[in-house]
Design a protein around this motif. Structure first.
Motif, PDB file in Angstrom:
ATOM      1  N   ASN A 123       0.825  -1.207   0.000  1.00 31.37           N
ATOM      2  CA  ASN A 123       0.000   0.000   0.000  1.00 31.37           C
ATOM      3  C   ASN A 123       0.860   1.259   0.000  1.00 31.37           C
ATOM      4  OD1 ASN A 123      -2.511  -1.188  -0.087  1.00 31.37           O
ATOM      5  ND2 ASN A 123      -3.253  -0.183   1.757  1.00 31.37           N
ATOM      6  N   LYS A 126       2.368   1.760  -3.430  1.00 28.09           N
ATOM      7  CA  LYS A 126       1.334   2.049  -4.426  1.00 28.09           C
ATOM      8  C   LYS A 126       0.930   3.521  -4.405  1.00 28.09           C
ATOM      9  CE  LYS A 126      -1.863  -1.010  -4.599  1.00 28.09           C
ATOM     10  NZ  LYS A 126      -3.037  -1.817  -4.167  1.00 28.09           N
ATOM     11  N   TYR A 127       0.788   4.083  -3.190  1.00 32.14           N
ATOM     12  CA  TYR A 127       0.259   5.443  -3.074  1.00 32.14           C
ATOM     13  C   TYR A 127       1.346   6.501  -2.880  1.00 32.14           C
ATOM     14  CZ  TYR A 127      -4.184   3.034  -2.671  1.00 32.14           C
ATOM     15  OH  TYR A 127      -5.276   2.236  -2.915  1.00 32.14           O
ATOM     16  N   SER A 128       2.612   6.096  -2.800  1.00 32.37           N
ATOM     17  CA  SER A 128       3.689   7.073  -2.633  1.00 32.37           C
ATOM     18  C   SER A 128       4.034   7.736  -3.968  1.00 32.37           C
ATOM     19  CB  SER A 128       4.947   6.397  -2.074  1.00 32.37           C
ATOM     20  OG  SER A 128       4.766   6.024  -0.730  1.00 32.37           O
ATOM     21  N   GLY A 154       3.000   9.631   1.198  1.00 32.94           N
ATOM     22  CA  GLY A 154       1.910   9.684   0.236  1.00 32.94           C
ATOM     23  C   GLY A 154       0.861  10.724   0.589  1.00 32.94           C
ATOM     24  N   ASN A 174      -8.534   7.392  -1.849  1.00 34.00           N
ATOM     25  CA  ASN A 174      -7.314   7.206  -2.634  1.00 34.00           C
ATOM     26  C   ASN A 174      -7.423   6.013  -3.567  1.00 34.00           C
ATOM     27  OD1 ASN A 174      -5.968   9.397  -1.474  1.00 34.00           O
ATOM     28  ND2 ASN A 174      -5.215   8.162   0.238  1.00 34.00           N
ATOM     29  N   HIS A 178      -6.926   6.306  -7.649  1.00 30.82           N
ATOM     30  CA  HIS A 178      -5.880   5.566  -8.358  1.00 30.82           C
ATOM     31  C   HIS A 178      -6.424   4.362  -9.119  1.00 30.82           C
ATOM     32  CE1 HIS A 178      -3.447   7.941  -5.538  1.00 30.82           C
ATOM     33  NE2 HIS A 178      -2.441   7.731  -6.358  1.00 30.82           N
TER      34      HIS A 178
END
Length: 235
Positions: A123, A126-128, A154, A174, A178
């Motif tokens: 996670n 993925k979101y950074s 993130g 988020n 994404h």
């Protein structure tokens, strides 16, 4: 219904083991190549590999108690092993990885603990945003509990999403932006953590990143469990 579910789990586990054979062959072929384009393929291969592994652990989850071995392990080493596993993805996004704090020994199951770290780290990656940092920070309390904080830079989690992030199927704001969330990672991490005596907590604010904290119980609790099993004493 229970029998049908067990049969379905057996079929799923069998399929996963079959699909891992060509995936392993693909990895060996990629490792033998020096073409720069291979790194892009390797990242996509890694995502497939992670999804297959996640599904395998889901089929094992109902029988976790029979697949559980306690060991005294380095918490930072567990984190480093997962970073190495996900290195191609980190390199693709040019993410720096930092280790802070003194190392500490924790008593846990290596495989299932790494599974929890992997869900959290996946996670975080993925979101950074690209060219940011991921930090692993260890803290030992006076009560000999050990904290492992996994910190990203993130977008953070919206306050109204925080109470639901461990719910099955919940993707949050988020995840919808994404379009890459399954809503299973943190749910599985929390489910496994509850079974093996690890507490998960989240601290997050929008635009300031997210900190996921894993709290390991002190060693005395492990000794109680160990003696109980050795002496066949009901706990």
């Amino acid at each position: 219904m229970k029998e049908a579910q067990l049969i379905e789990n057996d079929f799923t586990a069998s399929w996963i083991h079959e699909i891992k054979t060509p995936l392993t062959a693909m990895k060996l072929i990629m490792d033998a190549q020096s073409n720069p384009d291979i790194s892009k393929i390797e990242t996509e291969w890694l995502r497939i590999h992670l999804l297959v592994e996640q599904q395998l652990y889901m089929t094992r989850l109902p029988a976790l108690e029979s697949d559980y071995v306690l060991e005294r392990l380095s918490v930072q080493r567990l984190a480093v092993e997962e970073v190495q596993e996900l290195a191609p993805w980190c390199m693709e996004k040019n993410l720096a990885v930092n280790i802070e704090g003194n190392d500490a020994a924790v008593v846990t199951d290596r495989k299932w603990c790494r599974f929890i770290i992997r869900q959290i780290l996946t996670n975080a990656i993925k979101y950074s945003p690209s060219e940011t940092s991921l930090t692993f920070r260890t803290v030992v309390t006076e009560q000999e509990n050990v904290y492992l904080d996994i910190i990203d830079e993130g977008p953070g989690i919206q306050p109204h999403d925080l109470p639901r992030i461990f719910d099955k199927g919940f993707t949050g704001g988020n995840g919808r932006i994404h379009n890459a969330a399954t809503g299973l990672g943190l749910y599985l991490a929390q489910t496994v953590a509850a079974k093996i005596g690890i507490t998960l907590q989240v601290q997050s604010s929008q635009s300031q990143g997210t900190t996921m904290r894993m709290t390991f119980i002190d060693l005395n609790a492990f000794e109680i469990v160990r003696r109980g099993h050795a002496e066949n004493i009901p706990l």
